[in-house]
Design a protein around this motif. Structure first.
Motif, PDB file in Angstrom:
ATOM      1  N   THR A 151       5.974  -1.224  -3.346  1.00 17.71           N
ATOM      2  CA  THR A 151       5.032  -1.654  -2.351  1.00 17.71           C
ATOM      3  C   THR A 151       5.422  -2.798  -1.704  1.00 17.71           C
ATOM      4  OG1 THR A 151       3.910  -3.189  -3.968  1.00 17.71           O
ATOM      5  CG2 THR A 151       2.921  -1.210  -4.169  1.00 17.71           C
ATOM      6  N   ALA A 152       4.250  -3.272  -0.841  1.00 12.93           N
ATOM      7  CA  ALA A 152       4.861  -4.548   0.072  1.00 12.93           C
ATOM      8  C   ALA A 152       5.513  -5.604  -0.821  1.00 12.93           C
ATOM      9  CB  ALA A 152       3.548  -5.053   0.877  1.00 12.93           C
ATOM     10  N   TYR A 169      14.586   2.589   2.069  1.00 14.43           N
ATOM     11  CA  TYR A 169      13.182   2.757   1.814  1.00 14.43           C
ATOM     12  C   TYR A 169      12.722   3.923   1.476  1.00 14.43           C
ATOM     13  CZ  TYR A 169       8.467   3.165   3.718  1.00 14.43           C
ATOM     14  OH  TYR A 169       6.839   3.677   3.734  1.00 14.43           O
ATOM     15  N   ARG A 170      11.967   4.042   0.094  1.00 18.45           N
ATOM     16  CA  ARG A 170      11.729   5.159  -0.439  1.00 18.45           C
ATOM     17  C   ARG A 170      12.500   6.139  -0.709  1.00 18.45           C
ATOM     18  NH1 ARG A 170       8.569   1.680  -1.059  1.00 18.45           N
ATOM     19  NH2 ARG A 170       6.227   1.579  -0.577  1.00 18.45           N
ATOM     20  N   GLN A 223      -7.333   1.257  -1.099  1.00 17.44           N
ATOM     21  CA  GLN A 223      -6.868   2.384  -1.310  1.00 17.44           C
ATOM     22  C   GLN A 223      -7.765   3.271  -1.947  1.00 17.44           C
ATOM     23  OE1 GLN A 223      -2.891   2.003  -3.029  1.00 17.44           O
ATOM     24  NE2 GLN A 223      -1.930   1.107  -0.865  1.00 17.44           N
ATOM     25  N   CYS A 282       0.414   7.601  -0.866  1.00 22.80           N
ATOM     26  CA  CYS A 282       0.614   7.840   0.580  1.00 22.80           C
ATOM     27  C   CYS A 282       1.282   8.923   0.774  1.00 22.80           C
ATOM     28  CB  CYS A 282       1.484   6.529   1.072  1.00 22.80           C
ATOM     29  SG  CYS A 282       0.447   5.039   1.485  1.00 22.80           S
ATOM     30  N   PHE A 318       2.640  10.241   3.993  1.00 23.14           N
ATOM     31  CA  PHE A 318       3.969   9.997   4.685  1.00 23.14           C
ATOM     32  C   PHE A 318       4.658   8.795   4.399  1.00 23.14           C
ATOM     33  CE2 PHE A 318       0.803  12.582   7.058  1.00 23.14           C
ATOM     34  CZ  PHE A 318       1.560  13.617   7.064  1.00 23.14           C
ATOM     35  N   ASN A 326       6.253   5.251   6.016  1.00 29.10           N
ATOM     36  CA  ASN A 326       6.089   4.484   7.206  1.00 29.10           C
ATOM     37  C   ASN A 326       7.140   4.775   8.075  1.00 29.10           C
ATOM     38  OD1 ASN A 326       3.459   3.373   6.454  1.00 29.10           O
ATOM     39  ND2 ASN A 326       4.333   1.646   5.504  1.00 29.10           N
ATOM     40  N   SER A 354       3.114   1.318  10.507  1.00 32.66           N
ATOM     41  CA  SER A 354       2.441   1.982   9.361  1.00 32.66           C
ATOM     42  C   SER A 354       1.963   3.165   9.867  1.00 32.66           C
ATOM     43  CB  SER A 354       1.446   0.819   8.958  1.00 32.66           C
ATOM     44  OG  SER A 354       0.064   1.581   8.399  1.00 32.66           O
ATOM     45  N   ASP A 363      -4.899   6.306  11.757  1.00 38.43           N
ATOM     46  CA  ASP A 363      -6.366   5.696  11.936  1.00 38.43           C
ATOM     47  C   ASP A 363      -6.680   5.529  13.344  1.00 38.43           C
ATOM     48  OD1 ASP A 363      -8.664   4.362  11.424  1.00 38.43           O
ATOM     49  OD2 ASP A 363      -7.721   2.660  10.554  1.00 38.43           O
ATOM     50  N   LYS A 393      -9.450   9.511  10.253  1.00 37.38           N
ATOM     51  CA  LYS A 393     -10.149   9.308   8.922  1.00 37.38           C
ATOM     52  C   LYS A 393     -10.981  10.414   8.697  1.00 37.38           C
ATOM     53  CE  LYS A 393      -9.076   4.694   7.594  1.00 37.38           C
ATOM     54  NZ  LYS A 393      -9.516   3.298   7.723  1.00 37.38           N
ATOM     55  N   HIS A 418      -8.093   4.646   3.694  1.00 36.95           N
ATOM     56  CA  HIS A 418      -6.803   4.705   4.027  1.00 36.95           C
ATOM     57  C   HIS A 418      -6.150   5.697   4.600  1.00 36.95           C
ATOM     58  CE1 HIS A 418      -2.553   3.582   4.093  1.00 36.95           C
ATOM     59  NE2 HIS A 418      -2.567   2.368   3.439  1.00 36.95           N
ATOM     60  N   ALA A 419      -5.947   5.824   5.741  1.00 43.81           N
ATOM     61  CA  ALA A 419      -5.665   7.133   6.450  1.00 43.81           C
ATOM     62  C   ALA A 419      -4.219   7.880   5.965  1.00 43.81           C
ATOM     63  CB  ALA A 419      -5.642   6.728   8.250  1.00 43.81           C
ATOM     64  N   GLU A 461       6.233  11.688   2.364  1.00 42.46           N
ATOM     65  CA  GLU A 461       6.977  10.738   1.152  1.00 42.46           C
ATOM     66  C   GLU A 461       6.901  11.801  -0.178  1.00 42.46           C
ATOM     67  OE1 GLU A 461       5.794   6.742   0.583  1.00 42.46           O
ATOM     68  OE2 GLU A 461       5.103   7.385  -1.339  1.00 42.46           O
TER      69      GLU A 461
HETATM   70  N1  EPU Z   1      -3.938   0.283   8.335  1.00 41.83           N
HETATM   71  C1  EPU Z   1      -4.985   0.608   9.072  1.00 41.83           C
HETATM   72  N2  EPU Z   1      -5.947   1.937   8.765  1.00 41.83           N
HETATM   73  C2  EPU Z   1      -5.618   2.558   7.510  1.00 41.83           C
HETATM   74  C3  EPU Z   1      -4.536   2.048   6.800  1.00 41.83           C
HETATM   75  C4  EPU Z   1      -3.757   0.975   7.174  1.00 41.83           C
HETATM   76  O1  EPU Z   1      -5.192   0.244  10.010  1.00 41.83           O
HETATM   77  O2  EPU Z   1      -6.139   3.678   7.415  1.00 41.83           O
HETATM   78  C5  EPU Z   1      -3.305  -0.919   8.409  1.00 41.83           C
HETATM   79  C6  EPU Z   1      -3.602  -2.026   7.460  1.00 41.83           C
HETATM   80  O3  EPU Z   1      -4.723  -2.790   7.840  1.00 41.83           O
HETATM   81  C7  EPU Z   1      -2.360  -2.928   7.773  1.00 41.83           C
HETATM   82  C8  EPU Z   1      -1.314  -1.796   7.909  1.00 41.83           C
HETATM   83  O4  EPU Z   1      -1.861  -0.886   8.442  1.00 41.83           O
HETATM   84  O5  EPU Z   1      -2.246  -3.705   8.736  1.00 41.83           O
HETATM   85  C9  EPU Z   1      -0.368  -1.553   6.648  1.00 41.83           C
HETATM   86  O6  EPU Z   1      -1.579  -0.944   5.698  1.00 41.83           O
HETATM   87  P1  EPU Z   1      -1.260  -1.238   4.197  1.00 41.83           P
HETATM   88  O7  EPU Z   1      -1.103  -2.695   3.779  1.00 41.83           O
HETATM   89  O8  EPU Z   1      -2.190  -0.418   3.474  1.00 41.83           O
HETATM   90  O9  EPU Z   1       0.169  -0.863   3.872  1.00 41.83           O
HETATM   91  P2  EPU Z   1       0.912   0.485   4.063  1.00 41.83           P
HETATM   92  O10 EPU Z   1       2.267   0.341   4.900  1.00 41.83           O
HETATM   93  O11 EPU Z   1      -0.026   1.644   4.702  1.00 41.83           O
HETATM   94  C10 EPU Z   1       2.104   0.470   1.801  1.00 41.83           C
HETATM   95  C11 EPU Z   1       3.065   1.632   0.835  1.00 41.83           C
HETATM   96  C12 EPU Z   1       1.894   1.754  -0.127  1.00 41.83           C
HETATM   97  C13 EPU Z   1       1.558   0.273  -0.606  1.00 41.83           C
HETATM   98  C14 EPU Z   1       1.100  -0.521  -0.004  1.00 41.83           C
HETATM   99  C15 EPU Z   1       0.595  -1.910  -0.271  1.00 41.83           C
HETATM  100  C16 EPU Z   1       4.197   3.368   2.086  1.00 41.83           C
HETATM  101  C17 EPU Z   1       4.179   4.517   2.857  1.00 41.83           C
HETATM  102  N3  EPU Z   1       3.103   2.720   1.364  1.00 41.83           N
HETATM  103  O12 EPU Z   1       1.057   1.307   2.618  1.00 41.83           O
HETATM  104  O13 EPU Z   1       2.349   2.680  -1.044  1.00 41.83           O
HETATM  105  O14 EPU Z   1       0.711   0.587  -1.990  1.00 41.83           O
HETATM  106  O15 EPU Z   1       2.147  -0.724   1.193  1.00 41.83           O
HETATM  107  O16 EPU Z   1       1.844  -2.740  -0.687  1.00 41.83           O
HETATM  108  O17 EPU Z   1       5.173   2.651   1.949  1.00 41.83           O
HETATM  109  C18 EPU Z   1       2.513   4.904  -1.775  1.00 41.83           C
HETATM  110  O18 EPU Z   1       3.879   4.894  -1.285  1.00 41.83           O
HETATM  111  O19 EPU Z   1       2.130   5.872  -2.312  1.00 41.83           O
HETATM  112  C19 EPU Z   1       1.903   3.830  -1.411  1.00 41.83           C
HETATM  113  C20 EPU Z   1       0.450   4.034  -1.884  1.00 41.83           C
END
Ligand code: EPU
Length: 320
Positions: free
Chosen positions: A151-152, A184-185, A235, A244, A246, A248, A253, A259, A264, A277-278, A314
């Motif tokens: 995750t982040a 990454y992943r 989430q 997730c 796909f 990133n 993102s 989104d 959504k 979460h889209a 992913e």
């Molecule tokens: N965002 C939107 N709309 C959405 C979703 C996200 O605007 O529908 C924005 C958020 O507000 C934020 C940015 O996009 O500003 C990033 O979103 P988020 O913090 O949720 O992180 P992400 O990059 O979408 C990654 C990992 C997740 C992990 C989260 C939290 C990937 C593909 N995803 O998501 O991992 O839980 O960070 O650390 O790397 C997974 O890999 O299965 C997974 C859930």
């Protein structure tokens, strides 16, 4: 689906893996998506020796064989998988075994079949830091390494020291983190002799370096809870999904891109783009694997059309 495995072969497989073998097994029972076709054979060997026997048998019979980790990042197509799918959740010979670490740190040997949740729980209960980025991620330790889950807050390769792998020929050896090519992943096995003919080695065990915490057990648990609560707010944990869908794209993102297109809530059959979460495709109501793939394709096409970016899955897709 079972027709590729005759009666006498079924008997032999039962000898190899006892009661923990099933035929024509719906993979909806073994994936977090809670859908998917059947595996001709589904096996949960109870030890590395049993696993080896199964793999030898499959190689001799030229039957396809895949280790599927915890089934959390996996979609089996509706036509099923004409071979053996192996889950290593009973194959936990190493369990969680602390080894000598340097001052302030602990080396922990963990079976690849152990759950990531159990691994994080063990660390938190024993006041060991380093697994924060893995909290709340479903699946197995081996599967997590194979796709460099994270995750982040960090990913699994950040704390990995080495793995014990089984090569396609059956021999096993330790491999240092520095010999492995993580990004990454993703984990790309270094070519030389490790993955001959494109066949991958199997991860049997892993050694992680964790730091001893100065906090009390109560404080460690409270911090873990806080991280999980934050994740639950953003989430959709109440519906089956594969996390997730796909990866990133670099610096972007996928969720934000989808989104921004107003997708959504978009549906294909029983599959839906989560309104929370889209980048989560959820199994909203008895979705088939085809529903999920149709929705994923629609998202890929829409993002490509608007932004010129090809979203990469992913989630691993297998079967026919
Ligand atoms: N965002 C939107 N709309 C959405 C979703 C996200 O605007 O529908 C924005 C958020 O507000 C934020 C940015 O996009 O500003 C990033 O979103 P988020 O913090 O949720 O992180 P992400 O990059 O979408 C990654 C990992 C997740 C992990 C989260 C939290 C990937 C593909 N995803 O998501 O991992 O839980 O960070 O650390 O790397 C997974 O890999 O299965 C997974 C859930």
């Amino acid at each position: 689906m079972t027709d590729i495995i005759g009666k006498s072969e079924q008997e032999r497989l039962k000898e190899l893996a006892g009661e923990y073998i099933s035929f024509s097994e719906p993979m909806s029972r073994h994936t977090t998506f809670r859908t998917g076709g059947k595996a001709a054979v589904f096996a949960r060997p109870g030890s590395i020796a049993e696993l080896e026997a199964l793999l030898d048998w499959a190689a001799e019979k030229k039957i396809a064989c895949e280790v599927i980790g915890g089934g959390s990042n996996l979609l089996v197509k509706d036509g099923g998988f004409a071979g053996i799918l192996i889950n290593l959740s009973r194959c936990t010979d190493a369990g969680f075994r602390p080894e000598n670490g340097k001052e302030g740190s602990v080396l922990l040997r963990v079976s690849a079949g152990s759950g990531l949740r159990a691994f994080c729980g063990f660390a938190v209960r024993n006041r060991l830091e380093g697994t924060e980025g893995l909290l709340g991620i479903p699946g197995s330790v081996g599967g997590g390494i194979r796709m460099n889950a994270g995750t982040a807050l960090g990913c699994i390769s950040d704390i990995l020291e080495s793995v014990r792998i089984m090569l396609p020929g059956g021999q096993s050896r330790e491999m240092k983190r520095s010999e492995m090519n993580f990004s990454y992943r993703s984990l790309c096995w270094n070519a030389d002799g490790i993955a001959p003919e494109g066949r991958e080695p199997l991860i049997l065990e892993a050694v992680f370096r964790l730091q001893k915490s100065r906090e009390s057990v109560g404080e460690c648990k409270a911090r873990a809870r806080q991280i999980m609560e934050k994740r639950k707010k953003t989430q959709p944990w109440q519906f089956p999904s594969a996390g997730c869908f796909f990866k990133n794209p670099p610096g972007l993102s996928a969720g934000k891109l989808i989104d921004s297109l107003g997708l959504k809530g978009k549906r294909a059959g029983g599959a839906e783009v989560s309104c929370k979460h889209a980048n989560f495709i959820i199994n909203r109501h008895r979705a088939s694997a085809s529903d999920i793939l149709a929705l994923a394709e629609l998202l890929q096409k829409s993002v490509c059309k608007k932004f010129g970016i090809r979203l990469e899955r992913e989630v691993k897709v297998i079967g026919q």
